[in-house]
Design an enzyme around this catalytic site. Structure first.
Site, PDB file in Angstrom:
ATOM      1  N   GLU A 135       0.850  -1.201   0.000  1.00 39.94           N
ATOM      2  CA  GLU A 135       0.000   0.000   0.000  1.00 39.94           C
ATOM      3  C   GLU A 135       0.881   1.246   0.000  1.00 39.94           C
ATOM      4  O   GLU A 135       2.073   1.148   0.303  1.00 39.94           O
ATOM      5  CB  GLU A 135      -0.918  -0.017   1.229  1.00 39.94           C
ATOM      6  CG  GLU A 135      -0.158  -0.054   2.521  1.00 39.94           C
ATOM      7  CD  GLU A 135      -0.937  -0.668   3.685  1.00 39.94           C
ATOM      8  OE1 GLU A 135      -1.624  -1.685   3.488  1.00 39.94           O
ATOM      9  OE2 GLU A 135      -0.817  -0.125   4.790  1.00 39.94           O
ATOM     10  N   LYS A 137       2.949   4.514   0.908  1.00 40.87           N
ATOM     11  CA  LYS A 137       3.517   5.083   2.136  1.00 40.87           C
ATOM     12  C   LYS A 137       3.123   6.558   2.117  1.00 40.87           C
ATOM     13  O   LYS A 137       3.696   7.372   1.383  1.00 40.87           O
ATOM     14  CB  LYS A 137       5.035   4.900   2.151  1.00 40.87           C
ATOM     15  CG  LYS A 137       5.661   5.379   3.447  1.00 40.87           C
ATOM     16  CD  LYS A 137       7.110   4.925   3.543  1.00 40.87           C
ATOM     17  CE  LYS A 137       7.709   5.244   4.892  1.00 40.87           C
ATOM     18  NZ  LYS A 137       7.599   6.632   5.312  1.00 40.87           N
ATOM     19  N   ASP A 139       2.701  10.312   2.888  1.00 39.31           N
ATOM     20  CA  ASP A 139       3.700  11.237   3.397  1.00 39.31           C
ATOM     21  C   ASP A 139       3.009  12.363   4.168  1.00 39.31           C
ATOM     22  O   ASP A 139       2.747  13.443   3.647  1.00 39.31           O
ATOM     23  CB  ASP A 139       4.499  11.806   2.213  1.00 39.31           C
ATOM     24  CG  ASP A 139       5.806  12.400   2.666  1.00 39.31           C
ATOM     25  OD1 ASP A 139       6.141  12.263   3.848  1.00 39.31           O
ATOM     26  OD2 ASP A 139       6.487  13.017   1.831  1.00 39.31           O
ATOM     27  N   TYR A 248      -4.314   2.844   8.230  1.00 40.21           N
ATOM     28  CA  TYR A 248      -3.684   1.714   7.549  1.00 40.21           C
ATOM     29  C   TYR A 248      -3.224   0.575   8.461  1.00 40.21           C
ATOM     30  O   TYR A 248      -2.588  -0.358   8.007  1.00 40.21           O
ATOM     31  CB  TYR A 248      -2.495   2.188   6.715  1.00 40.21           C
ATOM     32  CG  TYR A 248      -1.549   3.128   7.436  1.00 40.21           C
ATOM     33  CD1 TYR A 248      -0.829   2.705   8.537  1.00 40.21           C
ATOM     34  CD2 TYR A 248      -1.379   4.440   6.991  1.00 40.21           C
ATOM     35  CE1 TYR A 248       0.030   3.553   9.198  1.00 40.21           C
ATOM     36  CE2 TYR A 248      -0.513   5.303   7.650  1.00 40.21           C
ATOM     37  CZ  TYR A 248       0.186   4.857   8.750  1.00 40.21           C
ATOM     38  OH  TYR A 248       1.041   5.684   9.416  1.00 40.21           O
ATOM     39  N   LYS A 345      11.321   2.924  -0.385  1.00 41.12           N
ATOM     40  CA  LYS A 345      11.321   4.383  -0.542  1.00 41.12           C
ATOM     41  C   LYS A 345      11.533   4.770  -2.003  1.00 41.12           C
ATOM     42  O   LYS A 345      12.446   4.260  -2.661  1.00 41.12           O
ATOM     43  CB  LYS A 345      12.445   4.999   0.301  1.00 41.12           C
ATOM     44  CG  LYS A 345      12.309   4.720   1.786  1.00 41.12           C
ATOM     45  CD  LYS A 345      11.431   5.725   2.471  1.00 41.12           C
ATOM     46  CE  LYS A 345      12.216   6.973   2.790  1.00 41.12           C
ATOM     47  NZ  LYS A 345      11.470   7.885   3.650  1.00 41.12           N
ATOM     48  N   CYS A 439      19.232  49.406  -0.640  1.00 43.27           N
ATOM     49  CA  CYS A 439      18.865  48.639  -1.834  1.00 43.27           C
ATOM     50  C   CYS A 439      20.129  48.221  -2.585  1.00 43.27           C
ATOM     51  O   CYS A 439      20.975  49.067  -2.886  1.00 43.27           O
ATOM     52  CB  CYS A 439      17.972  49.497  -2.736  1.00 43.27           C
ATOM     53  SG  CYS A 439      17.659  48.726  -4.323  1.00 43.27           S
ATOM     54  N   CYS A 442      19.797  50.393  -6.205  1.00 43.78           N
ATOM     55  CA  CYS A 442      19.841  51.865  -6.289  1.00 43.78           C
ATOM     56  C   CYS A 442      20.443  52.503  -5.045  1.00 43.78           C
ATOM     57  O   CYS A 442      20.591  53.710  -4.972  1.00 43.78           O
ATOM     58  CB  CYS A 442      18.452  52.422  -6.561  1.00 43.78           C
ATOM     59  SG  CYS A 442      17.379  52.352  -5.101  1.00 43.78           S
ATOM     60  N   CYS A 457      12.596  48.439  -1.020  1.00 48.06           N
ATOM     61  CA  CYS A 457      13.182  49.651  -1.571  1.00 48.06           C
ATOM     62  C   CYS A 457      11.991  50.515  -1.972  1.00 48.06           C
ATOM     63  O   CYS A 457      11.152  50.070  -2.754  1.00 48.06           O
ATOM     64  CB  CYS A 457      14.024  49.308  -2.798  1.00 48.06           C
ATOM     65  SG  CYS A 457      14.502  50.758  -3.702  1.00 48.06           S
ATOM     66  N   CYS A 462      13.778  53.221  -8.745  1.00 45.31           N
ATOM     67  CA  CYS A 462      14.775  52.142  -8.654  1.00 45.31           C
ATOM     68  C   CYS A 462      14.758  51.289  -9.927  1.00 45.31           C
ATOM     69  O   CYS A 462      13.713  50.787 -10.349  1.00 45.31           O
ATOM     70  CB  CYS A 462      14.491  51.267  -7.437  1.00 45.31           C
ATOM     71  SG  CYS A 462      15.549  49.816  -7.352  1.00 45.31           S
TER      72      CYS A 462
HETATM   73  S1  IVH Z   1       2.525   0.753   8.921  1.00 41.55           S
HETATM   74  C1  IVH Z   1       3.843  -1.215  12.802  1.00 41.55           C
HETATM   75  N1  IVH Z   1       1.627   1.735   6.692  1.00 41.55           N
HETATM   76  O1  IVH Z   1       5.644   5.650   7.731  1.00 41.55           O
HETATM   77  C2  IVH Z   1       3.691  -0.666  11.441  1.00 41.55           C
HETATM   78  N2  IVH Z   1       3.063   3.111   7.988  1.00 41.55           N
HETATM   79  O2  IVH Z   1       8.555   5.558   8.106  1.00 41.55           O
HETATM   80  C3  IVH Z   1       3.180   0.681  11.431  1.00 41.55           C
HETATM   81  N3  IVH Z   1       3.411   5.354   7.033  1.00 41.55           N
HETATM   82  O3  IVH Z   1       5.677   5.603  11.218  1.00 41.55           O
HETATM   83  C4  IVH Z   1       3.367   1.465  10.226  1.00 41.55           C
HETATM   84  N4  IVH Z   1       2.143   5.080   5.266  1.00 41.55           N
HETATM   85  O4  IVH Z   1       3.847   6.997  10.018  1.00 41.55           O
HETATM   86  C5  IVH Z   1       2.391   1.972   7.765  1.00 41.55           C
HETATM   87  N5  IVH Z   1       0.693   2.462   4.676  1.00 41.55           N
HETATM   88  C6  IVH Z   1       1.454   2.695   5.763  1.00 41.55           C
HETATM   89  C7  IVH Z   1       2.114   3.929   5.956  1.00 41.55           C
HETATM   90  C8  IVH Z   1       2.915   4.096   7.086  1.00 41.55           C
HETATM   91  C9  IVH Z   1       2.909   5.931   5.918  1.00 41.55           C
HETATM   92  C10 IVH Z   1       4.328   6.036   7.972  1.00 41.55           C
HETATM   93  C11 IVH Z   1       4.083   5.763   9.424  1.00 41.55           C
HETATM   94  C12 IVH Z   1       5.381   5.199   9.928  1.00 41.55           C
HETATM   95  C13 IVH Z   1       6.349   5.732   8.935  1.00 41.55           C
HETATM   96  C14 IVH Z   1       7.618   4.934   8.911  1.00 41.55           C
END
Ligand code: IVH
Length: 700
Positions: A135, A137, A139, A248, A345, A439, A442, A457, A462
């Site tokens: 799934e 990650k 941000d 999640y 990542k 400035c 000028c 300025c 100028c």
């Molecule tokens: S699972 C015990 N699932 O990424 C497992 N984390 O770098 C708990 N994060 O601290 C985390 N998307 O804040 C999980 N689909 C996802 C996520 C996710 C973002 C974050 C989360 C975690 C951090 C780690």
């Protein structure tokens, strides 16, 4: 969450209640129906992104519920849709303990890392091929939520993983977090869920635009915006920022009966996500994928990364989780992270580099902006060597010094920003950044208004300001004289060929022809582009004048409100403020510009040179499906920019009005629509449409 049958029933109930809002006060026993209907429409809007009613219809039901609850306060419940709104400000966030420590994730960066991890995972679990759930990650900012007896009971930040801050009041402002959810149907009395709070790219852009309008520096990325918002002590402000939440991970629950069919579903991670989705949470649904074996995972990660920018929110990788909870338990965890999950990542959009020097640039309004010169560094395919560091306060806040190592980020389509300095890497040779008193162009003394962070300025003559004003006038969104270009403008200015905006239309081409790089063809193109710009609509000219606080949208409003541009000098502050979206600050700035006689002189000069100062509002092409109809937009539109929506209406033959009157055919209402909507409701001939309905009308 809602079956087809339930959806139909709730929609029917909606219609009945909506009719009721007009005719009669509701009966006491209808209060729970109102709540059910509101929850249903919140779900359609915030979870499914597929509303079934217009915003103002939702608002009228919401107001009806508020009215009922103030008449019968004993019937208010904690999970009522009205109870997201908090009264007053939060004092301090209490420290609370997570039920289960919030661990972090191990990172991986390439296929080899994933292959290694999978090998260990197979060893630990004693399985030949593992079923994974992948799934996004997300941000954003990490949160944990607790529900007890089907009610939201606490929301907390991650903190140090063991303890976090109780931000329940702020979490209640996030409309995609249900205040109640039927966990009891799964035999669950108490549950802790982890997730991420996000700000969508679109809301982030709007938020940064708002900061820019107030002369405040932008935030580096939506993650900082989300994390910062969660810590705000004014819950109403949190509500206005429109955060969203993805849930999640189920970290803990008290379970009554392990053996029921239902609880079998909770034996896999994807089953847990499915439960959350079924109960009305936004959990990765379309966004998750079950994959057998690591090669399928690797392929999925690479494929997903390609489409990273298509999502409406930022993600920085993929999280891969072992799907069987029993296997997860068998694999266990280290003190830092679970062994059954890993983050893949994506290519970093952050990098560290050295801040080598600071230069100070003067803009068209005289604002002096410090620009950090960096050791060139590649981030996400772009080389960055210079970044605006906005103003003196920003330099102090980020603790920047010349010679510092700095972390920079290019989030999605956001202009690169310095996230922070890295003082731990200092050698002692770093130098303080001194802001100039004069400035840089000028040499006149700089000035700063009390409530502003920007040094300016204020010398009208100028040279730097004059050049920047010409550059802005010729820019793409203003008069769009592209072949003129910044470099040519600077060169012509230096050579004395061009000293102000009207000078664009009086360039000495005989002398330019003698310059290197200006052949017959390029001069021909330049002449044609300058000539063509004379036909640009008035709003572009207004925007091109570079009046402070006048963006493209306000320029359009002004162009629509007058017949002849110099007439603006006769408008009062009140008259200007009566126009859509124009507040006292903007009105004051317009007034100031038109009170300067040199500015009016310049406009007449442009007129003599062949530009039209007349509004084209009555001569716009009126051919299309909206021929002859009048439109007005109010409130915040969520799908289109106001200017885009207006253009859509105009392109199809519609006409934009500036106020509500019987001449108006359609009022299009966005979020937080106010007095205009109320006024329009009293004129039966006006049709009130949501943004979606408007788009449908145009496409018909
Ligand atoms: S699972 C015990 N699932 O990424 C497992 N984390 O770098 C708990 N994060 O601290 C985390 N998307 O804040 C999980 N689909 C996802 C996520 C996710 C973002 C974050 C989360 C975690 C951090 C780690």
């Amino acid at each position: 969450m809602y079956s087809q049958q339930e959806t139909a029933k709730l929609q029917e109930l909606t219609d009945r209640l909506l009719a009721g809002t007009k005719d009669h006060p509701f009966k006491k026993n209808e209060i729970e129906q109102l709540r059910d209907v509101l929850r249903f429409h919140e779900y359609r809007y915030y979870i499914l992104n597929d509303p079934l009613i217009a915003d103002f219809e939702y608002d009228s039901l919401y107001k009806a519920l508020e009215k009922m609850e103030s008449a019968y306060p004993e019937l208010i419940t904690r999970a009522s849709p009205t109870q997201r709104v908090a009264k007053g400000l939060t004092k301090d966030f209490a420290t609370v303990q997570h039920l289960v420590p919030m661990l972090s994730l191990e990172n991986s960066y390439n296929a080899d890392d994933l292959l290694d991890w999978d090998r260990k995972a197979r060893e630990l679990s004693g399985t030949e091929q593992i079923e994974y759930c992948a799934e996004p990650k997300f941000d954003g900012a990490s949160i944990s939520l607790i529900y007890e007896n089907d009610l939201f009971s606490r929301g907390a930040t991650r903190g140090d993983g063991v303890e976090g801050d109780d931000i329940s009041t702020n979490i209640r402002q996030i409309r995609s977090v249900p205040l109640s959810a039927k966990f009891s149907a799964y035999g669950i009395q108490q549950i802790e869920i982890r997730g991420e709070v996000l700000m969508t790219k679109k809301n982030f852009r709007m938020y940064n635009d708002m900061l820019a309008e107030q002369n405040l520096p932008p935030l580096a990325n939506p993650r900082n915006a989300a994390a910062g918002t969660l810590r705000i002590k004014d819950p109403k402000e949190v509500g206005r920022r429109n955060l969203e939440a993805f849930l999640y991970h189920v970290s803990y629950f008290t379970n009554t009966d392990e053996h029921t069919e239902i609880n079998k579903a909770l034996r896999t991670h994807s089953g847990c996500l499915e439960m959350l989705w079924e109960l009305g949470f936004r959990s990765p649904q379309k966004e998750r994928k079950i994959l057998k074996g690591i090669q399928a995972v690797i392929d999925h990660c690479h494929e997903f990364e390609k489409h990273r920018d298509d999502l409406p929110y930022e993600i920085d990788g993929i999280v891969i989780k072992v799907n069987e909870i029993a296997l997860q338990d068998k694999m266990g965890m280290t003190t830092h992270h679970p062994r059954w999950a890993i983050a893949f990542k994506f290519k970093a959009r952050q990098a560290t580099t050295k801040l080598k020097a600071v230069e100070f640039q003067v803009g068209r309004t005289g604002a002096v902006t410090p620009v950090a010169k960096l050791d060139p560094v590649a981030i996400g395919g772009v080389t960055v060597s210079s970044i605006s560091i906005h103003n003196e306060d920003y330099i102090k806040e980020k603790d920047l010094k010349i010679g510092d190592s700095v972390l920079i980020e290019r989030a999605g389509d956001v202009i690169p920003q310095i996230v922070k300095s890295l003082p731990e890497l200092r050698t002692g040779l770093e130098k303080k950044i001194f802001f100039p008193k004069h400035c840089p162009v000028c040499k006149s003394e700089l000035a700063k208004e009390e409530e502003e962070a920007v040094w300016r300025c204020i010398n009208i003559e100028c040279a730097a300001q004059a050049v920047e004003r010409i550059i802005h006038f010729a820019s793409k969104d203003a008069m769009d004289i592209r072949s003129l270009g910044d470099a040519n403008i600077r060169k012509f200015f230096e050579l004395g060929f061009l000293k102000d905006i009207p000078g664009i239309y009086q360039l000495p081409f005989d002398q330019i022809a003698g310059l290197e790089g200006f052949g017959e063809k390029s001069i021909g193109n330049l002449k044609a582009a300058i000539e063509a710009s004379k036909q640009q609509p008035l709003h572009r000219l207004i925007y091109g004048l570079g009046i402070r606080f006048i963006g493209e949208t306000t320029a359009k409003v002004l162009a629509n409100a007058i017949d002849y541009l110099p007439d603006l000098k006769d408008k009062s502050l009140e008259a200007l403020q009566n126009l859509e979206d124009i507040g006292p600050k903007v009105a004051g700035s317009i007034l100031k510009f038109f009170q300067v006689s040199d500015n009016i002189k310049m406009l007449h000069e442009l007129e003599k040179l062949g530009l039209s100062l007349k509004s084209d509002r009555n001569t716009k092409a009126t051919s299309g499906s909206l021929d002859g109809y009048t439109f007005l937009f109010t409130g915040t539109l969520t799908k289109l920019k106001r200017s885009e929506a207006e253009e859509m209406a105009e392109k199809n033959g519609g006409k934009i009005l500036s106020g509500v009157s019987s001449k108006l055919n359609y009022l299009i209402v966005g979020e937080d629509a106010g007095s205009k909507l109320e006024k329009a409701k009293k004129i039966p001939s006006i049709k009130i449409l949501s943004e979606e309905e408007f788009i449908r009308l145009v496409n018909k």
